[in-house]
Design a protein around this motif. Structure first.
Motif, PDB file in Angstrom:
ATOM      1  N   MET A  12       6.588   1.647   6.211  1.00 35.81           N
ATOM      2  CA  MET A  12       5.497   2.337   6.890  1.00 35.81           C
ATOM      3  C   MET A  12       5.890   3.767   7.256  1.00 35.81           C
ATOM      4  N   ASN A  13       5.036   4.712   6.942  1.00 39.19           N
ATOM      5  CA  ASN A  13       5.275   6.117   7.280  1.00 39.19           C
ATOM      6  C   ASN A  13       4.280   6.539   8.350  1.00 39.19           C
ATOM      7  N   ALA A  14       4.610   6.218   9.600  1.00 39.58           N
ATOM      8  CA  ALA A  14       3.726   6.525  10.719  1.00 39.58           C
ATOM      9  C   ALA A  14       4.556   6.698  11.975  1.00 39.58           C
ATOM     10  N   ASN A  15       4.085   7.542  12.862  1.00 41.83           N
ATOM     11  CA  ASN A  15       4.793   7.760  14.123  1.00 41.83           C
ATOM     12  C   ASN A  15       4.669   6.561  15.055  1.00 41.83           C
ATOM     13  N   ASN A  16       3.548   5.883  14.981  1.00 41.78           N
ATOM     14  CA  ASN A  16       3.307   4.696  15.789  1.00 41.78           C
ATOM     15  C   ASN A  16       2.797   3.586  14.883  1.00 41.78           C
ATOM     16  N   ILE A  17       3.395   2.407  15.004  1.00 41.55           N
ATOM     17  CA  ILE A  17       3.009   1.282  14.155  1.00 41.55           C
ATOM     18  C   ILE A  17       2.441   0.174  15.033  1.00 41.55           C
ATOM     19  N   PRO A  63       3.751  12.185   8.000  1.00 42.67           N
ATOM     20  CA  PRO A  63       3.436  10.824   8.443  1.00 42.67           C
ATOM     21  C   PRO A  63       2.107  10.777   9.177  1.00 42.67           C
ATOM     22  N   LYS A  64       1.464   9.632   9.110  1.00 39.06           N
ATOM     23  CA  LYS A  64       0.260   9.429   9.915  1.00 39.06           C
ATOM     24  C   LYS A  64       0.679   9.233  11.368  1.00 39.06           C
ATOM     25  N   GLU A  65      -0.237   9.494  12.273  1.00 40.76           N
ATOM     26  CA  GLU A  65       0.060   9.256  13.682  1.00 40.76           C
ATOM     27  C   GLU A  65       0.093   7.761  13.971  1.00 40.76           C
ATOM     28  N   PHE A  66      -0.805   7.010  13.314  1.00 43.40           N
ATOM     29  CA  PHE A  66      -0.877   5.570  13.534  1.00 43.40           C
ATOM     30  C   PHE A  66      -0.873   4.828  12.204  1.00 43.40           C
ATOM     31  N   GLY A  67      -0.145   3.734  12.175  1.00 41.82           N
ATOM     32  CA  GLY A  67      -0.145   2.857  11.012  1.00 41.82           C
ATOM     33  C   GLY A  67      -0.363   1.423  11.466  1.00 41.82           C
ATOM     34  N   VAL A  82       0.870  -1.174   0.000  1.00 44.17           N
ATOM     35  CA  VAL A  82       0.000   0.000   0.000  1.00 44.17           C
ATOM     36  C   VAL A  82       0.905   1.222   0.000  1.00 44.17           C
ATOM     37  N   GLU A  83       0.586   2.181  -0.827  1.00 47.73           N
ATOM     38  CA  GLU A  83       1.433   3.357  -0.954  1.00 47.73           C
ATOM     39  C   GLU A  83       1.583   4.083   0.375  1.00 47.73           C
ATOM     40  N   ASN A  84       2.798   4.451   0.729  1.00 50.12           N
ATOM     41  CA  ASN A  84       3.069   5.208   1.940  1.00 50.12           C
ATOM     42  C   ASN A  84       3.524   6.610   1.585  1.00 50.12           C
ATOM     43  N   LYS A  85       3.521   7.478   2.568  1.00 50.91           N
ATOM     44  CA  LYS A  85       3.914   8.862   2.366  1.00 50.91           C
ATOM     45  C   LYS A  85       5.124   9.180   3.220  1.00 50.91           C
ATOM     46  N   ILE A  86       5.961  10.075   2.751  1.00 51.89           N
ATOM     47  CA  ILE A  86       7.210  10.372   3.429  1.00 51.89           C
ATOM     48  C   ILE A  86       7.054  11.561   4.367  1.00 51.89           C
TER      49      ILE A  86
END
Length: 542
Positions: free
Chosen positions: A371-376, A324-328, A222-226
Motif C-alpha cells: 500500500m502506498n498511502a500515508n494512512n491505511i 502517495p495517497k493520503e488514505f488507503g 491493485v496497482e500502487n504508486k511509489i
C-alpha cells in the motif's frame, strides 16, 4: 520414565500435536455455536500451527531456544481468526519461557504453559471465560501443581491432557451460548488436540499428517504508486536500550509524542524502540536518562526516498512515479459482487476471505507493504478477523487504523461516512460512529439440529441470523428473509439493502425485492449482487 526432553523430542511433540489438530480440524469446525455451514475455528488453528511448523522445519539444529523462536515467528505471521491469534500468543509465551534451556523437565513445561496462558490473556482486551483462554489457564495452573509432584514427563502430560479435557467439558457452564447450543468451545478443543498429539509423541505413537493443506489466501492486487515526498517525520530512528529503570509500556508513553510509526518492545532489561521523528537527538537523550544505548540506527527517509525514486526511474526507463495517497483502504471480502462494490468505494486492496477462510496476519502484512498511502484503513468485516488485522497493525511501521467492522454492511456504512478532506482522527471517529447506525443479518442453512433462543432448528432448515442472534428457521428462503427484515426494521429505518449470494438466482432476488417494496412502502429497498458463498442474502437496515 522420561525426566527430561531435549530439542529433538520437543520438535517431535509440536509436530505431532500440530498433525493431530490438522487431522481433526473438521471436528473442531463443527463445534460452532450457530448451526451454520461456516465453522472455521479448526481450519484457522490448523493453518496457524501449520505456519509455525513450516518455520520450525527451517531450523536444522535441535536447539530448544531456536525451535521456540521459530514456532513463535511462524505462528505469529500465520495467525488466522481469534483462536488462531490466541494460539499464536500461547506459543509465543511458551517460546519465551524455554529460551536458553538445553533440556526441559515437567516443571519447565508447566511454567512454559503458564507463561503461554499469561501471554494470551494479555493479548485479548476483554478475555471471555468458557473459551480457549479458560482451557489454557486452568490446565497450566493444574500443570504447575502436578509438576511439583511428578517427574515423569509422560505421566505429567497424561494428567495435563486429562485436566485440559475436564476444563474443556466445563466450558458450557461458563458460556451460556455453548450450553444452549450443546457444544464445547471449539478453540479449547483445538488446544486439547495439540496437547493430545504431544502426549502421543512422548508415548512413541507419533502422529503423522493425513492431509496437505494450503495456507494461502489470494489477495486481489491493485496497482500502487511509489511515494517521492511528503514525509511528515524525516528520520527513522531505532535503538536498543539496556535498562532496569523503566518498562516498555512507560517508554512507549514517553516516545509517542515525538513522531509516528512507534513500536516499543521489551524483554529482560532490554527495550527496543522504533520511531519516525524530526528530533532523533532529543529521542536518544530521553532514552539515555534510563540506561545505556546498545545500538543506534538513524536514517534520513527523505534522502532514502529521493535515492529510491532515482533508482526506480532508471530501472523502469523513466517511468513516472506518483506521490502517495493520503488514505488507503484494505478490506476483506468473499464474492465477486461484494468485491466490485468495495472497488467502487475506492478500496485499494481486497483480501479474499471471510467466515470460511480467515486471512492471516501475514496476508494483512503483505497488503500493507504494497500500500502506498500515508494512512491505511483496514476493514476486517468479520469479528473473527479483527484480531489478525490488529496484530498486523502492531507489527507494521505504517500508520494504520483498524475499523472493527463485523460484516460488509458495517463496512459500507463506514465507507459512506468517510471524508477525504478530514483528518485521519476525524475519519476514524466518524467511521466508528457509522457502525452504530446499521443493523445486519444473514440468511443461510442449518447443518445440524439444535434449539437456540427458543427457536427449534432442523438440519437443512433455512435460518435467519440478525445482530448476532438466531431469529428464525423454516423451509422457505423468502419467508425467512422477510421475517429477518421485520425483526431488524424499526420506526427510524429508511433503507433496506439486500446482497444476494452465488446460490440465489437474480430473478428470485428481484421478486423478493418487489414483495418487500409492497410490504415496507415507506422504506427504500436496494438490491445488489454480492456473489458470497453460503449465505443466500446479506441484509443491511439503516
Amino acid at each position: 520414565m522420561i525426566q527430561y526432553i531435549d530439542g529433538k523430542q520437543l520438535r517431535d511433540m509440536f509436530v505431532s500435536g500440530a498433525n493431530n489438530l490438522k487431522n481433526h480440524k473438521d471436528i473442531v469446525d463443527k463445534l460452532n455455536v450457530f448451526p451454520v455451514p461456516d465453522g472455521d475455528t479448526g481450519t484457522n488453528m490448523s493453518l496457524t500451527i501449520s505456519c509455525a511448523i513450516k518455520e520450525l522445519n527451517k531450523v536444522e539444529k535441535d536447539d530448544i531456544g531456536q525451535l521456540g523462536k521459530a514456532l513463535s515467528k511462524g505462528s505469529l505471521m500465520g495467525a488466522r481468526g481469534n483462536s488462531g491469534v490466541i494460539l499464536s500468543q500461547i506459543i509465543r509465551g511458551i517460546a519465551k519461557s524455554i529460551e536458553g534451556k538445553d533440556q526441559l523437565s515437567s516443571m519447565d513445561i508447566a511454567e512454559a504453559l503458564k507463561n503461554g496462558s499469561d501471554t494470551a490473556y494479555k493479548a485479548v482486551i476483554k478475555p471471555v471465560e468458557g473459551t480457549i483462554l479458560t482451557v489454557v489457564r486452568e490446565s497450566s495452573e493444574y500443570a504447575l501443581k502436578v509438576a511439583a509432584l511428578e517427574d515423569d514427563i509422560v505421566e505429567f502430560m497424561t494428567l495435563l491432557v486429562k485436566e485440559a479435557n475436564n476444563s474443556l467439558n466445563r466450558t458450557p457452564e461458563l458460556l451460556h451460548a455453548l450450553k444452549e447450543a450443546g457444544v464445547v468451545d471449539s478453540g479449547g478443543k483445538g488446544l486439547v488436540l495439540v496437547y493430545e498429539g504431544m502426549l502421543k509423541s512422548l508415548e512413541g505413537q507419533f502422529i503423522d499428517s493425513e492431509e496437505i493443506q494450503s495456507a494461502e489466501a489470494t489477495p486481489i492486487k491493485v496497482e500502487n504508486k511509489i511515494s517521492t515526498e511528503d514525509i511528515k517525520y524525516q528520520y527513522c530512528t531505532e535503538f536498543i536500550l539496556e535498562t532496569d529503570k523503566i518498562s516498555d509500556l512507560k517508554m512507549r508513553d514517553i516516545m509517542i509524542k515525538y513522531g509516528d510509526s512507534l513500536v516499543v518492545v521489551g524483554d529482560e532489561g532490554v527495550i527496543k524502540v522504533h520511531v519516525h521523528t524530526n528530533t532523533p537527538g532529543t529521542v536518544l537523550q530521553e532514552a539515555l536518562a534510563f540506561g545505556q544505548l546498545l545500538t543506534i540506527k538513524i536514517e534520513n527517509m527523505k534522502l532514502q526516498h529521493e535515492n529510491k525514486v532515482i533508482q526506480d526511474a532508471q530501472d523502469t526507463k523513466g517511468e513516472v512515479k506518483e506521490d502517495p495517497k493520503e488514505f488507503g483502504f484494505i478490506a476483506t471480502s468473499m464474492g465477486e459482487g461484494l468485491a466490485k462494490i468495495f472497488k467502487d468505494f475506492g478500496v485499494d486492496h481486497i483480501i479474499e476471505g471471510g467466515q470460511t477462510m480467515n486471512p492471516s496476519t501475514e496476508d494483512f502484512m503483505k497488503a500493507i507493504d504494497e500500500m502506498n498511502a500515508n494512512n491505511i484503513i483496514i476493514l476486517p468485516n468479520n469479528s473473527n478477523i479483527i484480531m489478525a488485522a490488529n496484530q498486523a497493525k502492531e507489527l507494521s511501521d505504517k500508520n494504520i487504523i483498524v475499523i472493527p467492522t463485523k460484516n460488509v454492511s458495517q463496512a459500507f456504512a463506514a465507507l459512506v461516512s468517510f471524508d477525504g478532506d478530514l483528518t485521519i482522527e476525524e475519519n476514524e471517529a466518524n467511521m466508528l460512529e457509522a457502525l452504530t447506525t446499521v443493523k445486519s443479518g444473514q440468511v443461510t442453512y442449518a447443518v445440524r439440529n439444535t434449539v437456540i433462543n427458543d427457536v427449534e432448528v432442523k438440519e437443512g432448515n433455512i435460518i435467519g441470523l440478525g445482530e448476532g442472534k438466531l431469529l428464525s428457521a423454516g423451509d422457505d428462503v423468502d419467508d425467512i428473509t422477510t421475517k429477518l427484515i421485520e425483526s431488524l426494521v424499526d420506526e427510524d429505518s429508511a433503507i433496506i439493502t439486500l446482497f444476494y449470494g452465488e446460490d440465489t438466482k437474480k430473478e428470485d432476488a428481484e421478486a423478493l425485492q418487489e414483495a418487500l417494496e409492497e410490504k415496507f412502502e415507506d422504506i427504500d429497498i436496494e438490491l445488489y449482487y454480492g456473489g458470497q458463498p453460503i449465505y443466500y442474502y446479506l441484509v443491511s437496515v439503516e
